[in-house]
Design an enzyme around this catalytic site. Structure first.
Site, PDB file in Angstrom:
ATOM      1  N   HIS A   1       0.798  -1.233   0.000  1.00  0.00           N
ATOM      2  CA  HIS A   1       0.000   0.000   0.000  1.00  0.00           C
ATOM      3  C   HIS A   1       0.828   1.279   0.000  1.00  0.00           C
ATOM      4  CE1 HIS A   1       0.951   0.031   4.304  1.00  0.00           C
ATOM      5  NE2 HIS A   1       0.681   1.317   4.273  1.00  0.00           N
TER       6      HIS A   1
HETATM    7  C1  UD1 Z   1      -2.095   5.960   5.295  1.00  0.00           C
HETATM    8  C2  UD1 Z   1      -0.832   6.567   5.905  1.00  0.00           C
HETATM    9  C3  UD1 Z   1       0.277   5.525   5.876  1.00  0.00           C
HETATM   10  C4  UD1 Z   1      -0.165   4.233   6.520  1.00  0.00           C
HETATM   11  C5  UD1 Z   1      -1.469   3.749   5.910  1.00  0.00           C
HETATM   12  C6  UD1 Z   1      -1.973   2.561   6.678  1.00  0.00           C
HETATM   13  C7  UD1 Z   1      -0.475   8.970   5.615  1.00  0.00           C
HETATM   14  C8  UD1 Z   1       0.267  10.006   4.842  1.00  0.00           C
HETATM   15  N1  UD1 Z   1      -0.364   7.712   5.145  1.00  0.00           N
HETATM   16  O1  UD1 Z   1      -1.804   5.676   3.938  1.00  0.00           O
HETATM   17  O2  UD1 Z   1       1.409   6.017   6.572  1.00  0.00           O
HETATM   18  O3  UD1 Z   1       0.844   3.269   6.342  1.00  0.00           O
HETATM   19  O4  UD1 Z   1      -2.448   4.789   5.980  1.00  0.00           O
HETATM   20  O5  UD1 Z   1      -2.897   1.816   5.962  1.00  0.00           O
HETATM   21  O6  UD1 Z   1      -1.106   9.299   6.581  1.00  0.00           O
HETATM   22  N2  UD1 Z   1      -9.137   4.754   0.940  1.00  0.00           N
HETATM   23  C9  UD1 Z   1     -10.366   4.162   0.853  1.00  0.00           C
HETATM   24  N3  UD1 Z   1     -10.994   3.823   2.019  1.00  0.00           N
HETATM   25  C10 UD1 Z   1     -10.472   4.057   3.246  1.00  0.00           C
HETATM   26  C11 UD1 Z   1      -9.226   4.669   3.310  1.00  0.00           C
HETATM   27  C12 UD1 Z   1      -8.557   5.014   2.149  1.00  0.00           C
HETATM   28  O7  UD1 Z   1     -10.882   3.935  -0.227  1.00  0.00           O
HETATM   29  O8  UD1 Z   1     -11.115   3.705   4.264  1.00  0.00           O
HETATM   30  C13 UD1 Z   1      -8.421   5.087  -0.342  1.00  0.00           C
HETATM   31  C14 UD1 Z   1      -8.756   6.461  -0.867  1.00  0.00           C
HETATM   32  O9  UD1 Z   1      -8.769   6.374  -2.256  1.00  0.00           O
HETATM   33  C15 UD1 Z   1      -7.563   7.284  -0.415  1.00  0.00           C
HETATM   34  C16 UD1 Z   1      -6.429   6.269  -0.474  1.00  0.00           C
HETATM   35  O10 UD1 Z   1      -7.021   5.034  -0.095  1.00  0.00           O
HETATM   36  O11 UD1 Z   1      -7.334   8.388  -1.239  1.00  0.00           O
HETATM   37  C17 UD1 Z   1      -5.280   6.595   0.438  1.00  0.00           C
HETATM   38  O12 UD1 Z   1      -5.713   6.779   1.793  1.00  0.00           O
HETATM   39  P1  UD1 Z   1      -4.862   7.680   2.815  1.00  0.00           P
HETATM   40  O13 UD1 Z   1      -5.403   7.545   4.171  1.00  0.00           O
HETATM   41  O14 UD1 Z   1      -4.705   9.048   2.281  1.00  0.00           O
HETATM   42  O15 UD1 Z   1      -3.420   7.059   2.745  1.00  0.00           O
HETATM   43  P2  UD1 Z   1      -2.970   5.545   2.880  1.00  0.00           P
HETATM   44  O16 UD1 Z   1      -2.315   5.158   1.608  1.00  0.00           O
HETATM   45  O17 UD1 Z   1      -4.088   4.713   3.402  1.00  0.00           O
HETATM   46  N1  UDP Z   2      -3.715  -5.390   8.828  1.00  0.00           N
HETATM   47  C1  UDP Z   2      -5.012  -5.854   8.983  1.00  0.00           C
HETATM   48  N2  UDP Z   2      -5.686  -6.280   7.881  1.00  0.00           N
HETATM   49  C2  UDP Z   2      -5.146  -6.283   6.629  1.00  0.00           C
HETATM   50  C3  UDP Z   2      -3.819  -5.804   6.484  1.00  0.00           C
HETATM   51  C4  UDP Z   2      -3.137  -5.358   7.597  1.00  0.00           C
HETATM   52  O1  UDP Z   2      -5.528  -5.884  10.099  1.00  0.00           O
HETATM   53  O2  UDP Z   2      -5.829  -6.668   5.680  1.00  0.00           O
HETATM   54  C5  UDP Z   2      -2.988  -4.920  10.010  1.00  0.00           C
HETATM   55  C6  UDP Z   2      -1.609  -5.494  10.174  1.00  0.00           C
HETATM   56  O3  UDP Z   2      -1.661  -6.722  10.821  1.00  0.00           O
HETATM   57  C7  UDP Z   2      -0.908  -4.425  10.990  1.00  0.00           C
HETATM   58  C8  UDP Z   2      -1.557  -3.163  10.507  1.00  0.00           C
HETATM   59  O4  UDP Z   2      -2.771  -3.529   9.869  1.00  0.00           O
HETATM   60  O5  UDP Z   2      -1.150  -4.577  12.372  1.00  0.00           O
HETATM   61  C9  UDP Z   2      -0.631  -2.498   9.533  1.00  0.00           C
HETATM   62  O6  UDP Z   2      -1.308  -1.515   8.849  1.00  0.00           O
HETATM   63  P1  UDP Z   2      -0.868  -1.019   7.415  1.00  0.00           P
HETATM   64  O7  UDP Z   2      -0.107  -2.071   6.715  1.00  0.00           O
HETATM   65  O8  UDP Z   2      -2.102  -0.517   6.768  1.00  0.00           O
HETATM   66  O9  UDP Z   2       0.032   0.256   7.741  1.00  0.00           O
HETATM   67  P2  UDP Z   2       1.533   0.503   8.229  1.00  0.00           P
HETATM   68  O10 UDP Z   2       1.841  -0.391   9.360  1.00  0.00           O
HETATM   69  O11 UDP Z   2       2.432   0.312   7.050  1.00  0.00           O
HETATM   70  O12 UDP Z   2       1.515   1.950   8.606  1.00  0.00           O
END
Ligand code: UD1
Ligand code: UDP
Length: 380
Positions: free
Chosen positions: A217
């Site tokens: 992601h």
């Molecule tokens: C965010 C965090 C990242 C973290 C990740 C965990 C920042 C800058 N990034 O990244 O550090 O590792 O979360 O998962 O804060 N979206 C949906 N549904 C949701 C959430 C997101 O469709 O419930 C889609 C949207 O298109 C959105 C995109 O995902 O634009 C990115 O979501 P965003 O929260 O901005 O960043 P992440 O890539 O999730």
């Molecule tokens: N995780 C989850 N379901 C999923 C993928 C990840 O519960 O389908 C959990 C994972 O076990 C970990 C956390 O989400 O505890 C990590 O989140 P993510 O990978 O979104 O973000 P990051 O840690 O890189 O910020």
């Protein structure tokens, strides 16, 4: 004492379970926790599922900020959090990790002169192109209590001028740095047996054999077509050649970007693959079950990298660097970037290693309790 906990993205919701559990079990009469969900993640399987399953109290506030550009998203959060802090008058604001929700919570607290507690302090990738690196550096330098999960985190803070010998009383100008272990290790230990009892996902997927767990992601992997295609080529080739399943719970960001950026050839191979099992994001109990049963983990997630280590699995890191350098130095994780050749050769190297060791690098599983004790002692 009243603390406001800021959460927003999936990993923070999961992390919050550890502190909420410690408060509920041992400090109910001492700490009043007000939970603010920024709404950064909002799909049911990116947010609600964790509250139900992990026993986290329902948020007192949901700012419903949703997705957007960094500036817009962070600004909306900042505005909402400031209002809550002014209304609630907490003794401290607590933030986790390095997302936009983290930095918004930090800024709101610091500007209102409310002590900031940062959990997962000190981690650095030394790559400021990563949005998270900006968030964590800013947040650490606005904090009063900094809880670092690793020794490397402490070193990083020392190198940025933090004095490890500061004495109480602690303030934003005289902060305290702790090495306290990892609350995600607390969580993995706590929920491991519950996952054994409750998760049926591995059976349900009907894998009939060995499998690799993969999560993708990171913004540079999803948004840069060359990187995304290269990662999927490697996953396809590894799974086809070794006849091993790859289970990929798909982050919504990646789902969107696969449609936009995968070449027609890779897209159709992904769609037709018998070995690639793409499923919606799963709950924490289900992801633990996958982590415990798989052969190897291929990920760009910070949390999943560590959980690979907690559950004694080798991992390939789809990034050019990691904050969790200990697991790479230890030999159980290999940095592969989004490079096809590096991914395939690291897979071949680690799949035959049954001699990996997984020492206790992330504390004793009681970090959340330590953090609560220190907050009670030093925030007044
Ligand atoms: C965010 C965090 C990242 C973290 C990740 C965990 C920042 C800058 N990034 O990244 O550090 O590792 O979360 O998962 O804060 N979206 C949906 N549904 C949701 C959430 C997101 O469709 O419930 C889609 C949207 O298109 C959105 C995109 O995902 O634009 C990115 O979501 P965003 O929260 O901005 O960043 P992440 O890539 O999730
Ligand atoms: N995780 C989850 N379901 C999923 C993928 C990840 O519960 O389908 C959990 C994972 O076990 C970990 C956390 O989400 O505890 C990590 O989140 P993510 O990978 O979104 O973000 P990051 O840690 O890189 O910020």
């Amino acid at each position: 004492m009243k603390i406001i906990t800021i959460i927003g993205a999936r990993p923070q919701i999961i992390k919050a379970a550890a502190i909420s559990r410690a408060i509920l079990n041992n400090h109910q009469n001492q700490i009043d926790e007000v939970i603010v969900h920024t709404g950064q993640h909002y799909d049911e399987n990116m947010s609600k599922v964790f509250f139900e399953e992990l026993g986290i109290p329902k948020p007192n506030y949901n700012l419903n900020v949703g997705s957007g550009s960094h500036g817009k998203q962070t600004a909306k959060m900042l505005e909402g959090i400031e209002e809550v802090v002014l209304a609630e008058q907490p003794n401290a604001v607590l933030v986790y990790g390095d997302t936009n929700s983290t930095v918004a919570g930090g800024l709101a607290a610091a500007k209102l002169h409310v002590p900031l507690v940062h959990i997962e302090a000190g981690l650095r990738s030394f790559n400021k192109a990563m949005p998270e690196e900006i968030n964590r550096i800013a947040c650490d330098h606005m904090s009063t209590l900094l809880f670092s999960p690793t020794k490397q985190g402490i070193e990083n803070l020392k190198n940025e001028g933090f004095d490890l010998n500061n004495g109480a009383p602690y303030t934003i100008d005289n902060p305290k740095v702790y090495h306290c272990g990892d609350i995600m290790y607390d969580n993995s230990l706590h929920f491991s047996t519950i996952s054994d009892e409750k998760s049926n996902l591995v059976n349900k997927l009907d894998l009939k054999g060995k499998f690799i767990l993969s999560t993708i992601h990171r913004n540079n992997n999803t948004d840069e077509p060359v990187r995304l295609n290269s990662i999927f080529s490697a996953l396809l080739d590894i799974s086809n050649q070794d006849e091993i399943y790859v289970v990929l719970p798909l982050h919504p960001r990646t789902k969107k970007m696969m449609d936009l950026h995968l070449s027609d050839d890779i897209k159709s191979k992904v769609e037709q693959s018998n070995w690639l099992k793409i499923i919606p994001p799963v709950s924490f109990l289900d992801v633990i079950a996958l982590e415990k049963s798989c052969e190897m983990i291929i990920t760009d997630s910070g949390g999943v990298q560590k959980e690979a280590f907690f559950f004694k699995k080798p991992s390939l890191v789809l990034r050019s660097e990691t904050e969790w350098v200990e697991i790479v130095e230890n030999g159980s994780a290999i940095i592969c970037d989004a490079d096809y050749d590096r991914i395939v050769s690291a897979y071949k190297h680690l799949k035959n290693h049954n001699d990996l060791e997984f020492p206790e690098l992330f504390g004793d599983g009681k970090s959340a309790e330590f953090i609560c004790q220190e907050i009670l002692t030093h925030i007044g």
